[in-house]
Each structure stands twice: as structure tokens, then as C-alpha cells.
Design a protein around this motif. Structure first.
Motif, mmCIF file in Angstrom:
data_model
loop_
_atom_site.group_PDB
_atom_site.id
_atom_site.type_symbol
_atom_site.label_atom_id
_atom_site.label_comp_id
_atom_site.label_asym_id
_atom_site.label_seq_id
_atom_site.Cartn_x
_atom_site.Cartn_y
_atom_site.Cartn_z
ATOM 1 N N LEU A 1 18.308 26.961 -44.438
ATOM 2 C CA LEU A 1 17.212 27.687 -45.079
ATOM 3 C C LEU A 1 17.149 27.409 -46.569
ATOM 4 N N GLY A 2 18.286 27.034 -47.172
ATOM 5 C CA GLY A 2 18.304 26.772 -48.597
ATOM 6 C C GLY A 2 18.146 25.316 -48.962
ATOM 7 N N ALA A 3 18.018 24.432 -47.973
ATOM 8 C CA ALA A 3 17.885 22.998 -48.241
ATOM 9 C C ALA A 3 16.415 22.617 -48.366
ATOM 10 N N LYS A 4 16.073 21.922 -49.441
ATOM 11 C CA LYS A 4 14.680 21.572 -49.714
ATOM 12 C C LYS A 4 14.100 20.633 -48.670
ATOM 13 N N ASN A 5 14.891 19.709 -48.143
ATOM 14 C CA ASN A 5 14.370 18.740 -47.190
ATOM 15 C C ASN A 5 14.271 19.289 -45.769
ATOM 16 N N VAL A 6 14.722 20.508 -45.554
ATOM 17 C CA VAL A 6 14.604 21.141 -44.235
ATOM 18 C C VAL A 6 13.622 22.300 -44.278
ATOM 19 N N ASN A 7 13.779 23.176 -45.262
ATOM 20 C CA ASN A 7 12.911 24.338 -45.401
ATOM 21 C C ASN A 7 11.868 24.045 -46.482
ATOM 22 N N ILE B 1 23.202 18.842 -47.558
ATOM 23 C CA ILE B 1 22.040 18.525 -46.713
ATOM 24 C C ILE B 1 20.937 17.882 -47.543
ATOM 25 N N GLU B 2 20.714 18.382 -48.750
ATOM 26 C CA GLU B 2 19.664 17.837 -49.609
ATOM 27 C C GLU B 2 19.981 16.423 -50.087
ATOM 28 N N ASN B 3 21.250 16.063 -50.120
ATOM 29 C CA ASN B 3 21.642 14.739 -50.617
ATOM 30 C C ASN B 3 21.712 13.683 -49.513
ATOM 31 N N THR B 4 21.234 14.007 -48.326
ATOM 32 C CA THR B 4 21.250 13.038 -47.233
ATOM 33 C C THR B 4 20.077 12.067 -47.349
ATOM 34 N N SER B 5 20.200 10.950 -46.672
ATOM 35 C CA SER B 5 19.136 9.943 -46.654
ATOM 36 C C SER B 5 18.088 10.299 -45.604
ATOM 37 N N GLU B 6 16.845 10.025 -45.914
ATOM 38 C CA GLU B 6 15.751 10.316 -44.993
ATOM 39 C C GLU B 6 15.542 9.210 -43.963
ATOM 40 N N LYS B 7 16.139 8.043 -44.165
ATOM 41 C CA LYS B 7 15.875 6.909 -43.270
ATOM 42 C C LYS B 7 16.292 7.174 -41.824
#
Length: 285
Positions: free
Chosen positions: A111-117, A176-182
Motif C-alpha cells: 500500500l505504501g509503494a508508489k509502483n503498486v498503489n 518494492i519501489e526500487n524494483t525494475s519494471e521490465k
């Protein structure tokens, strides 16, 4: 090519700011240093930090250390059983508190990760919740839970768990926010659901970080569990406090040695786990 002193003086006269900071900057630096030194001197004066007091304290400390040697050796299991039980309680408090904190923090971290929530209000509110929980020191939480649940390991477990919820949730969400989107985009292009994108694209990237954080905080919580025992939350800290209060310094030193040995063993085992499991994850990449 050499530069003469006359050329240096000419350059200094033509561009003085290149050789010396402007007056406002120098004044700010001097003011900052004056404030720092003044605060330092005030703290020494306010806390009676005098050489005589330090020397007197060192002499008293020497007397205390003299009472600790030789360390006490328990001669029977009946005599040692309370110490072994205290060590086990401290280890159990740290393990259960760390585990419960991680269980509750793991879903909150998404819930606190920008790339998920993507909902800013919900995400920012969740992050402020992390900060609110982390504002309470573990020792304060232990005192509160002791009043609510009584003496024993349960208040210590709850204090560690609540404190770790805020810490773990913050660290997990940043990982979680520092993961790669690829990898996530690859699963999405193949028709994978949002759950599958997180399960197979995101989690394999953050699992090593999560495990490393868990192991480190477990080591830290073993030491915290000792302090919590001193205030009544059970464990080896309670026995240590009891021995010190009774001036049984030789037995107190033996208990301290056992605590140090337990921390060393946990640190070694954590290093082995990191090397084997996290090493395998990195090799898989």
C-alpha cells in the motif's frame, strides 16, 4: 608551465571570490561553528562533565569489574535451568516479534509503494502510518503492554512486533519501489494478471532484500529482548537485572557472557543463511 607569485596576486586582485568565500558565507560559517561549540560547551556544563567526576566514575567501574571476576560457573542443571529458560525466552521473544511484525508489515508495504498503489491519498496515509508506529520506542511499547497484559514474555513479543511493523513496512515498500519494471511488463504483455505480475515479476526482485532485513532485525531484536526483560517483559534481561540488584556481579558477568555468545551465534547463522539463500537468488539472475 610555472605561475609566478605576481601572476597569482594579479588573479587574486581581479577575481577575489575565486580565492576566498564571500563575507556573508564566512559569517554564516563562523556563526555555525560558534553555535556548535557553544552548544557543546553548554552540554558539558549542564551535565556536570568534569574530569574529577569522570575519574571517580572510572574508579567505581574498576571496582564493579573486580567483583565480576572470576565469572560464576553453575554447578548443576537445576541451578542453570533458570538462566537457560531466560535465554530461550529472549530468543523466542525476538523470533515471534520479528515474525509477527513481518506478517503484518508485508501487505502494508504494497500500500505504501508508489509502483503498486497509484492512489496518492491512500499511499501517503499509509506511509504516515509507518512513521506514527516507528515514533514509539520498543521500550515504551513494552511498558504500555506490561500494564495491559502483565509481566512476562507476551508484552515483549507485542512490543517488538508493533515496533517492527512500522520499520518493516517502510523498508519493504522502499525495496518494492526500487524494483525494475521490465519483468512486470513482460508478464503483463504475456497476458498475466496483476497478481501474477506481482508474484512472478516483482517478488523475486525484493525477496533477497526482505530476507536480509528480516535477519538483521532479528539479530537486533535479540539484543532488544534483553533490555525489555529488565523492565519486566521476561527473558534473560529479568534475571540479569535481578543479579545486579542483588550485587551478584560474578553471576551477572556470566549471564552477560552468555548473551554475547548467543548474539555471536545468531550473527554467524544469519550470515550462513544470507550466503546460501540470497546467493542462490543472485546466481539465478
Amino acid at each position: 608551465m610555472s605561475v609566478s607569485q605576481d601572476q597569482i596576486e594579479e588573479a587574486r586582485a581581479a577575481m577575489p571570490l575565486a580565492f576566498r568565500a564571500p563575507l556573508p558565507v564566512r559569517l554564516r560559517r563562523a556563526g555555525t561553528w560558534a553555535l556548535f561549540l557553544g552548544l557543546f560547551a553548554y552540554c558539558l556544563w549542564a551535565f556536570n562533565f568534569s574530569p574529577a567526576r569522570i575519574w571517580e566514575g572510572i574508579l567505581r567501574l574498576g571496582n564493579v569489574l573486580a567483583f565480576m571476576f572470576p565469572p560464576y560457573v553453575w554447578k548443576s542443571w537445576t541451578e542453570f535451568s533458570d538462566v537457560a529458560k531466560g535465554l530461550g525466552e529472549t530468543l523466542s521473544m525476538a523470533f515471534l516479534g520479528t515474525l509477527l511484525g513481518a506478517i503484518f508489515a508485508f501487505p502494508l508495504s504494497f500500500l505504501g509503494a508508489k509502483n503498486v498503489n497509484r492512489l496518492n491519498f491512500l499511499r501517503l496515509s499509509t506511509r504516515r502510518g509507518y512513521d506514527f508506529i516507528r515514533a514509539f520506542e520498543t521500550l515504551i511499547l513494552a511498558l504500555i503492554f506490561i500494564r495491559a497484559f502483565g509481566l512476562g514474555p507476551l508484552p515483549g513479543i507485542l512490543a517488538i512486533a508493533v515496533s517492527e511493523i512500522g520499520t518493516f513496512a517502510k523498508l519493504f515498500s522502499e525495496a518494492i519501489e526500487n524494483t525494475s519494471e521490465k519483468p512486470i511488463e513482460g508478464i503483463k504483455s504475456a497476458g498475466g494478471s496483476r497478481f501474477q505480475q506481482i508474484r512472478f515479476g516483482l517478488l523475486p526482485q525484493v525477496n533477497p532484500v526482505i530476507l536480509s532485513v528480516l535477519l538483521y532485525n532479528f539479530e537486533s531484536n535479540v539484543r532488544s529482548g534483553t533490555i525489555l526483560g529488565i523492565v519486566g517483559a521476561g527473558g534473560i534481561g529479568f534475571l540479569l537485572s535481578d543479579r545486579i540488584a542483588a550485587y551478584r556481579w560474578d553471576e551477572a558477568w556470566s549471564i552477560i557472557f552468555l548473551i554475547i555468545a548467543m548474539v555471536y551465534v545468531i550473527d554467524y547463522l544469519s550470515g550462513v543463511i544470507r550466503k546460501r539463500i540470497i546467493g542462490n537468488w543472485e546466481g539465478a539472475k
